[in-house]
Motif scaffolding. Structure first.
Motif, PDB file in Angstrom:
ATOM      1  N   TYR A   1       2.654   1.384  -3.687  1.00 19.82           N
ATOM      2  CA  TYR A   1       1.876   1.589  -4.910  1.00 19.82           C
ATOM      3  C   TYR A   1       0.896   2.765  -4.842  1.00 19.82           C
ATOM      4  O   TYR A   1       0.577   3.362  -5.871  1.00 19.82           O
ATOM      5  N   PHE A   2       0.415   3.089  -3.673  1.00 23.72           N
ATOM      6  CA  PHE A   2      -0.654   4.084  -3.567  1.00 23.72           C
ATOM      7  C   PHE A   2      -0.125   5.421  -3.034  1.00 23.72           C
ATOM      8  O   PHE A   2       0.876   5.468  -2.314  1.00 23.72           O
TER       9      PHE A   2
ATOM     10  N   VAL B   1       0.839  -1.203   0.000  1.00 25.86           N
ATOM     11  CA  VAL B   1       0.000   0.000   0.000  1.00 25.86           C
ATOM     12  C   VAL B   1       0.872   1.251   0.000  1.00 25.86           C
ATOM     13  O   VAL B   1       0.609   2.218  -0.728  1.00 25.86           O
TER      14      VAL B   1
END
Length: 344
Positions: free
Chosen positions: A112-113, A109
């Motif tokens: 990638y985010f 998380v």
């Protein structure tokens, strides 16, 4: 056979007791208790023999595979057992799955985010190669752990208290998010390319070694988890009792050499402390079940020897001793050699 089930305070748990066959086993008695109480299923029960008043000895825990006759005095047809409720239980596979799935899902998380934009960072984020390799390394580690949980590990105890799920998840999930936050941060400064390669190469080697250690431990038990405490042998177990913990610590050392964050080293220090206690406890248990191992502690050093007529190296745990440990291995009748092993 008449079985009286009482609590530790002496209160009768099963009114009127249980009437069982003379050939009944402890497991059958546990099923009978569950049938009468509905609430206390077998894995929730801890049954022991009563101790004399004032005794400070540990009570004998009843083995579910044994016959009740083995715990009776002489030919007596009566038996009194002490019941303790262990509370709600969960299987170890369920426990391990939930504690490992958290870090496996949380770490990506942060990679990638746009987590850091929500936390106030508005600058452009540049992903360094070490951050990508750290993601692969981290996810591989926890994926390996989950696969080992279902296909490799054999558990001597079927269940664990439900409360351990919350405790263990808090530990793994919190550290997973803590480390992921700093390793993937936009302001993260990577180490040199050489240091990164050395750290990850060493860590991967330790991960593979850790897997092989788990295979060796698996072979000590039958598929149903029986086998008792045995001294593991072969590979790194010829040097340390808990080679699986040793390789676990070193693989996180490799990760931290490659990524070099304060969060990672804090996790390493906490893991080192926890696994050191586990390793020393296991070593003490193994000492009780074998007469081949003798040990005497001298401050921070340990002199360990095996019988001179036994040429087999007895593995001894060194993890957790921040000093030099000396090991003496027997060869023939009069030849021995010393191996100096430095722990972390």
């Amino acid at each position: 056979m008449k079985v009286t089930v009482v609590s530790r305070s002496g209160r009768e748990v099963i009114k009127g007791g249980l009437e069982l066959n003379d050939s009944a086993t402890v497991a059958e008695m546990q099923e009978a208790i569950h049938k009468r109480t509905k609430k206390f299923y077998p894995s929730r029960q801890r049954l022991t023999l009563p101790l004399p008043p004032g005794s400070k000895e540990r009570p004998i825990v009843l083995n579910y595979k044994k016959s009740l006759k083995e715990y009776c005095d002489g030919n007596s047809g009566n038996l009194t057992v002490v019941f303790k409720d262990l509370g709600p239980q969960v299987s170890y596979r369920t426990l391990f799955f939930f504690e490992y799935i958290g870090p496996l899902l949380l770490y990506p998380v942060f990679y990638y985010f746009p987590v850091y934009q929500f936390l106030g960072y508005k600058g452009e984020r540049v992903i360094h190669p070490v951050q990508t390799y750290a993601l692969y390394y981290w996810c591989f580690h926890y994926f390996k752990r989950i696969m080992e949980t279902f296909f490799v590990h054999r558990f001597s105890h079927a269940t664990s208290p439900v409360s351990n799920v919350f405790r263990n998840c808090a530990y793994y999930w919190t550290f997973g998010a803590y480390i992921a936050y700093y390793v993937n941060h936009p302001l993260y400064t990577p180490v040199s390319d050489l240091q990164m390669k050395i750290g990850f190469a060493f860590g991967v080697l330790c991960q593979i070694s850790n897997f092989y250690c788990h295979i060796l431990l698996k072979n000590l038990r039958s598929p149903d988890g029986t086998g008792g405490y045995q001294i593991p042998r072969g590979f790194l177990f010829n040097i340390v009792t808990c080679a699986n913990y040793t390789t676990e610590i070193y693989q996180w050392l490799g990760f931290n050499i490659a990524t070099q964050t304060v969060a990672g080293y804090i996790f390493l220090a906490v893991a080192f402390f926890i696994m050191t206690n586990w390793a020393l406890a296991k070593h003490r248990r193994l000492k009780k079940v074998t007469s081949k191992l003798s040990i005497r502690w001298k401050g921070w050093k340990a002199q360990v020897s095996t019988p001179m007529d036994n040429p087999t190296a007895i593995p001894v745990e060194v993890i957790g001793k921040a000093s030099t440990c000396w090991f003496s291995f027997g060869f023939n009748d009069s030849i021995s050699r010393l191996l100096e092993v430095h722990s972390l």
